[in-house]
Write a protein that holds these residues in place. Structure first.
Motif, PDB file in Angstrom:
ATOM      1  N   HIS A  19      -9.653  -8.395  -4.714  1.00  0.00           N
ATOM      2  CA  HIS A  19      -9.544  -7.356  -5.740  1.00  0.00           C
ATOM      3  C   HIS A  19      -9.818  -7.883  -7.140  1.00  0.00           C
ATOM      4  O   HIS A  19     -10.114  -7.123  -8.053  1.00  0.00           O
ATOM      5  N   LEU A  62      -5.203 -14.653   0.239  1.00  0.00           N
ATOM      6  CA  LEU A  62      -4.055 -13.850  -0.210  1.00  0.00           C
ATOM      7  C   LEU A  62      -4.509 -12.424  -0.547  1.00  0.00           C
ATOM      8  O   LEU A  62      -5.697 -12.176  -0.778  1.00  0.00           O
ATOM      9  N   PRO A  63      -3.552 -11.468  -0.583  1.00  0.00           N
ATOM     10  CA  PRO A  63      -3.920 -10.042  -0.700  1.00  0.00           C
ATOM     11  C   PRO A  63      -4.697  -9.699  -1.968  1.00  0.00           C
ATOM     12  O   PRO A  63      -5.482  -8.749  -1.982  1.00  0.00           O
ATOM     13  N   ASN A  64      -4.490 -10.424  -3.064  1.00  0.00           N
ATOM     14  CA  ASN A  64      -5.183 -10.084  -4.308  1.00  0.00           C
ATOM     15  C   ASN A  64      -6.634 -10.585  -4.336  1.00  0.00           C
ATOM     16  O   ASN A  64      -7.421 -10.158  -5.183  1.00  0.00           O
TER      17      ASN A  64
END
Lengths: 402, 402
Positions: free
Chosen positions: A147, A142-144
């Motif tokens: 990060h 997933l995009p997170n």
């Protein structure tokens, strides 16, 4: 280089050379009260007796490490230095010998009274494998994920010590084809091979803890098996995350290996790209080169390499507190399942069998997709220690009862 | 019917008539040690003094309710009966008078040492509103929602008592248009108006607790404000649920209202269709008719009706343990945000302002989407009590600091 040696006999293959000195809580045979001890070879040294009659001794004569841990890193270093001296010089050999107990004759307890328990998800391979299975056709990672170290709180009241029997959980499950959920014992009982980190010194609410202050707050590491009911988890986990699929039991090893014993195991994490935000950038690396071994009924089924974990435990700590959440003595956090890139390095059965599609065949000829009643799972781990010795974690083991 | 009355003066609008008798932990002026007390009108009765010299008295002379709670429901009933007698007959008036303190002169503490903290999501209106905002175009209510009380574990170490200042959390956020996450203080700080339930008597691991055993395990209720950073939450919460968006602080009221005081407030939950699985079906209803009031800087901004919550606290307890997870004394679980069907019955700012689209206008002419530094939020609640009196919860309040 001559390795530091203890006059207490330490077998060559022992997890517990004098360079390790992991802490546990035990009750000796013929005694009634638990106390804190340190493992050396095949023995445990009763620290409450070594410091008898002092305030430190009182903090060591209890059923958990918490009072000792609360004393903080200066005292942790002092005790480690003193125990090392006691075990390597013979100045007080009589005192030590009087307080050594054979590990196989004592009862080992949960070493820590767990405050908050958090579980992370820090292996890129594991997160990718689960993403592919749980969200087929979607983005696996997933995009997170690159990060921040994704994590969630788990249930601290069901953290148990190695050897505790695991009762198969009941709950709701619903396959995509089922018209309605059904209730019953989980049919997808799994393990997750993880390393857990024990917070020793707390922090103030409202004050984030810097990533480089890791060793001032975190005391040491344990092996952790995050038992998981995949069918319960799959049905319940949207949108607020895992709950009953995880909360029935989490097992940890009886020995807490201090960070001080893991200096030689420190490695850089894999390259982190995109570069994390500044609060997650560590000056000194806290990746750890631990070789984990997963046994199912005595057969090794996986060898996950902890050195490949994307996020370090120091980064997990910094992230946990960046919003001002405090740390408390006894907080425990798991790394998340450790999986390597190879098929025989995966740290859970759902990955090893690809959600049951590719059963494992055990040496007795039987096959497994998920755990059956009576199955035992044991995790072990080794790390390079000082003087070239091997640091072991003991084991975390559990047997499933129906 | 003549209402039972205390000889201790109780103002007509008091939250604490003798039919209530909520428990708290306080330190009297000019004293140094906390102890357990019960609120009556504008006073608190020091229970540790009433039972001085007994084992029960020792359990009441501590900084949390936990030792008292651990004694279990028979003892809870005994203490309540005895305190009621002390406050309504004048047989021992001198003893009671010597141990009454004005509430406004004592210091109130967190009443419970929180073991595990779980937060549910039991309002259909709230879950629907958030689903529409966070997953636009998708199904607002996810498929599992009407089959089980969705919940997740939160951070017990940051549960604080009413009055504790709330520091605005920092963290990562990323809007859909942002190329990468940014770090900074949350710009979407919110509240959630909830009711919390305090477990008094624990249960054994491996043994689910039946829904109808609710009052044998759960002692009472508090008001709970689940402070939420919506921007942090939105970026982090997939796939494992909320973490830092919630873990920086959770405030609870200082007084725990015992279930025994809420008998007259019991109501059936809304019709549950499809019918829940048998372990969730309660014989006697444990919905609760509590009228909640949300004030922002002294202006009432919402009046959420707790009677409309889809899942009851007894169902939440049964679900929590159905997988064999144990309960412990001090476990706390929140209902999830309480929102009613009307626009002025929503229990969070994200719903009241529809994620900032429709700002609130306060009496001073200022507008709010989310909380600004210096803002205070106060929750209060009332319930019908015995004899037709009103049972109050006191308040849970907190002021935001930048």
């Amino acid at each position: 280089m001559t390795a530091l040696q203890s006059w207490v006999p330490v077998p060559a293959d022992s997890d517990f050379p004098v360079q390790n000195l992991p802490y546990g809580v035990f009750t000796p045979a013929r005694a009634h009260s638990p106390r804190v001890g340190v493992a050396i070879g095949e023995h445990v040294l009763d620290l409450s007796a070594i410091w008898a009659g002092t305030p430190l001794g009182a903090d060591l004569a209890t059923g958990s490490l918490n009072r000792f841990l609360r004393r903080g890193p200066v005292e942790w270093a002092y005790v480690r230095e003193r125990v090392t001296a006691l075990l390597t010089t013979e100045d007080e050999r009589a005192l030590v010998e009087a307080n050594l107990h054979r590990i196989d004759e004592v009862r080992l307890h949960l070493p820590v009274e767990v405050a908050d328990y958090v579980d992370f998800y820090a292996s890129e391979e594991h997160a990718t494998n689960l993403g592919e299975m749980f969200r087929p056709g979607g983005e696996a990672l997933l995009p997170n994920w690159k990060h921040l170290p994704v994590g969630y709180h788990g249930r601290s009241g069901t953290v148990v010590v190695s050897g505790t029997e695991i009762r198969r959980p009941g709950g709701q499950r619903k396959g995509p084809q089922d018209p309605a959920p059904v209730f019953g014992a989980s049919v997808k009982l799994d393990i997750e091979a993880e390393v857990g980190f024990v917070v020793g010194a707390g922090s103030a609410m409202g004050e984030p803890v810097a990533v480089d202050d890791f060793a001032r707050h975190v005391f040491g590491a344990v092996l952790l098996n995050d038992w998981s009911a995949r069918d319960i988890q799959a049905w319940e986990y949207v949108p607020l995350g895992p709950f009953l699929g995880k909360s029935f039991a989490t097992s940890i090893s009886a020995w807490v290996v201090p960070l001080a014993a893991l200096e030689a195991a420190r490695v850089a994490t894999p390259v982190q790209q995109p570069e994390p935000l500044p609060y997650l950038v560590e000056k000194e690396p806290w990746g750890l080169d631990l070789a984990i071994e997963v046994r199912l009924n005595d057969a090794v089924v996986s060898r996950p390499p902890f050195a490949g974990m994307y996020w370090s435990p120091a980064q997990m700590m910094a992230h946990t507190t960046v919003n001002g959440a405090s740390l408390r003595t006894g907080d425990l956090y798991g790394s998340g399942t450790c999986s390597g890139p190879a098929a025989d390095q995966r740290g859970s059965l759902i990955e090893l069998t690809w959600n049951g599609r590719d059963p494992l065949t055990l040496p007795d000829g039987s096959t497994r997709t998920f755990l059956e009643d009576g199955d035992s799972v044991t995790l072990r781990a080794s790390a390079p220690g000082a003087d070239g010795v091997r640091i072991g974690f003991g084991e975390v083991t559990g047997t499933v009862r129906g």
